[in-house]
Design an enzyme around this catalytic site. Structure first.
Site, PDB file in Angstrom:
ATOM      1  CG  HIS A 147      -1.999   0.922   1.326  1.00 32.26           C
ATOM      2  ND1 HIS A 147      -2.026   2.250   1.234  1.00 32.26           N
ATOM      3  CD2 HIS A 147      -3.367   0.631   1.494  1.00 32.26           C
ATOM      4  CE1 HIS A 147      -3.023   2.766   1.210  1.00 32.26           C
ATOM      5  NE2 HIS A 147      -4.041   1.698   1.581  1.00 32.26           N
ATOM      6  CG  ASP A 191     -10.990   3.889  -2.882  1.00 38.85           C
ATOM      7  OD1 ASP A 191     -10.025   3.288  -3.240  1.00 38.85           O
ATOM      8  OD2 ASP A 191     -11.623   3.793  -1.512  1.00 38.85           O
ATOM      9  CD  GLU A 249      -3.620   1.648  -2.005  1.00 44.81           C
ATOM     10  OE1 GLU A 249      -4.045   0.522  -1.744  1.00 44.81           O
ATOM     11  OE2 GLU A 249      -4.148   2.725  -1.838  1.00 44.81           O
TER      12      GLU A 249
HETATM   13  C1  BG6 Z   1      -7.205   1.977   0.174  1.00 44.56           C
HETATM   14  C2  BG6 Z   1      -8.635   1.686  -0.130  1.00 44.56           C
HETATM   15  O1  BG6 Z   1      -6.481   0.910  -0.277  1.00 44.56           O
HETATM   16  O2  BG6 Z   1      -6.831   2.245   1.357  1.00 44.56           O
HETATM   17  C3  BG6 Z   1      -9.465   2.804   0.419  1.00 44.56           C
HETATM   18  O3  BG6 Z   1      -8.854   1.495  -1.515  1.00 44.56           O
HETATM   19  C4  BG6 Z   1      -9.156   3.110   1.738  1.00 44.56           C
HETATM   20  O4  BG6 Z   1     -10.928   2.477   0.404  1.00 44.56           O
HETATM   21  C5  BG6 Z   1      -7.642   3.564   2.109  1.00 44.56           C
HETATM   22  O5  BG6 Z   1      -9.622   4.120   2.374  1.00 44.56           O
HETATM   23  C6  BG6 Z   1      -6.996   3.720   3.321  1.00 44.56           C
HETATM   24  O6  BG6 Z   1      -7.486   2.597   4.192  1.00 44.56           O
HETATM   25  P1  BG6 Z   1      -7.245   2.765   5.638  1.00 44.56           P
HETATM   26  O7  BG6 Z   1      -7.708   1.482   6.208  1.00 44.56           O
HETATM   27  O8  BG6 Z   1      -5.458   2.860   5.926  1.00 44.56           O
HETATM   28  O9  BG6 Z   1      -7.663   3.895   6.126  1.00 44.56           O
END
Ligand code: BG6
Length: 275
Positions: A147, A191, A249
């Protein structure tokens, strides 16, 4: 900065670059390449191990999003548990480190499988290489993402290249949309899940270009920017910080990866910066 006793930081160094990795989540929080920070880390990121780190490269495993891989009701977790477990350090050299996460009672309560994860981080001549290896000690299934939060000076200068012609799932509307742009600019909340992408993608950032090369085992890409309202809703993210980041990601999220006992799976990405 005060770190809880049970976790720590590792630093890798080459002649020109420095990488910082927290054992908490095996999260890379910084990559300084020739004096330039390449990764985004929120100024409000919580670094004491009480929640996943907002920025850098958290590891999503064994479930993307709210998902349905983890046992429902038993503490089902957005993006799985790998990003908020403390990983063991297997080895550290100057330009390379390997960290490991093994199944334990806590993971088995929500994911009744036995596994070992190995995460290799390496400073190479051609950039920052990160590799996740999943060793299945019982049959298991997972989705996963590296990510990656990239630092952006001005979101208005950013262009994402390499996704034209693909169909993406827009997580905001649920629609499937065909990407018709060669150069994608970010002008509102984004997203999206792009499936079966090319193994090479790039970001134009004005002052430099970033290329992401990835293994075929990470066919999908999530593109995320929270924009105004979601930024305000996140306690560990500044209200204006959406102007300074993009998440591109690399992952395997379109279809679950299914492993049999004894199988191994490897997914990697290599990030390269060009002036
Ligand atoms: C992304 C998702 O990978 O991560 C989003 O597609 C999400 O929907 C984002 O909001 C952040 O996620 P988190 O759990 O770190 O707030």
């Amino acid at each position: 900065m005060q770190l809880a006793k049970h976790h720590s930081m590792i630093e890798l160094k080459s002649a020109s670059d420095t990488v910082t990795i927290y054992t908490f989540g095996a999260t890379i929080t910084s990559w300084i390449h020739h004096s330039t920070e390449i990764l985004f880390l929120s100024k409000q990121a919580v670094l004491d191990g009480t929640k996943p780190i907002r920025g850098g490269i958290p590891i999503v495993f064994p479930q993307f999003g709210a998902g349905d891989i983890l046992v429902s009701g038993a503490g089902t977790k957005q993006h799985g548990f790998a990003r908020d477990k403390v990983w063991e350090v297997v080895s550290v050299e100057k330009e390379r480190a390997v960290l490991r996460l093994k199944a334990d009672e806590e993971t088995k309560a929500v994911y009744p499988h036995d596994f070992e994860l190995y995460y290799k981080v390496e400073l190479r001549d051609n950039g920052l290489y990160t590799e996740l290896r999943v060793v299945a000690l019982t049959d298991l299934q997972f989705t996963t993402l590296l990510h990656t939060y990239f630092k952006v000076e001005h979101i208005g200068d950013l262009l994402v290249n390499g996704l034209k012609g693909l169909t993406y799932k827009d997580k905001l509307t649920g629609q499937q949309i065909k990407e018709d742009k060669d150069n994608i600019s970010i002008e509102s909340e984004v997203d999206r899940i792009y499936l079966n992408t090319s193994p090479k993608l790039s970001l134009s950032l004005g002052q430099h270009q970033i290329q992401v090369e990835k293994s075929k085992s990470l066919p999908d890409v999530v593109l995320w920017n929270p924009w105004v309202n979601k930024s305000k809703a996140m306690s560990d993210f500044g209200d204006e910080e959406y102007k300074n980041m993009i998440c591109l990601e690399s992952g395997c999220v379109g279809e679950r990866m299914r492993l049999m006992r004894g199988d191994e799976w490897v997914g990697w990405q290599c990030i390269n910066v060009q002036k």
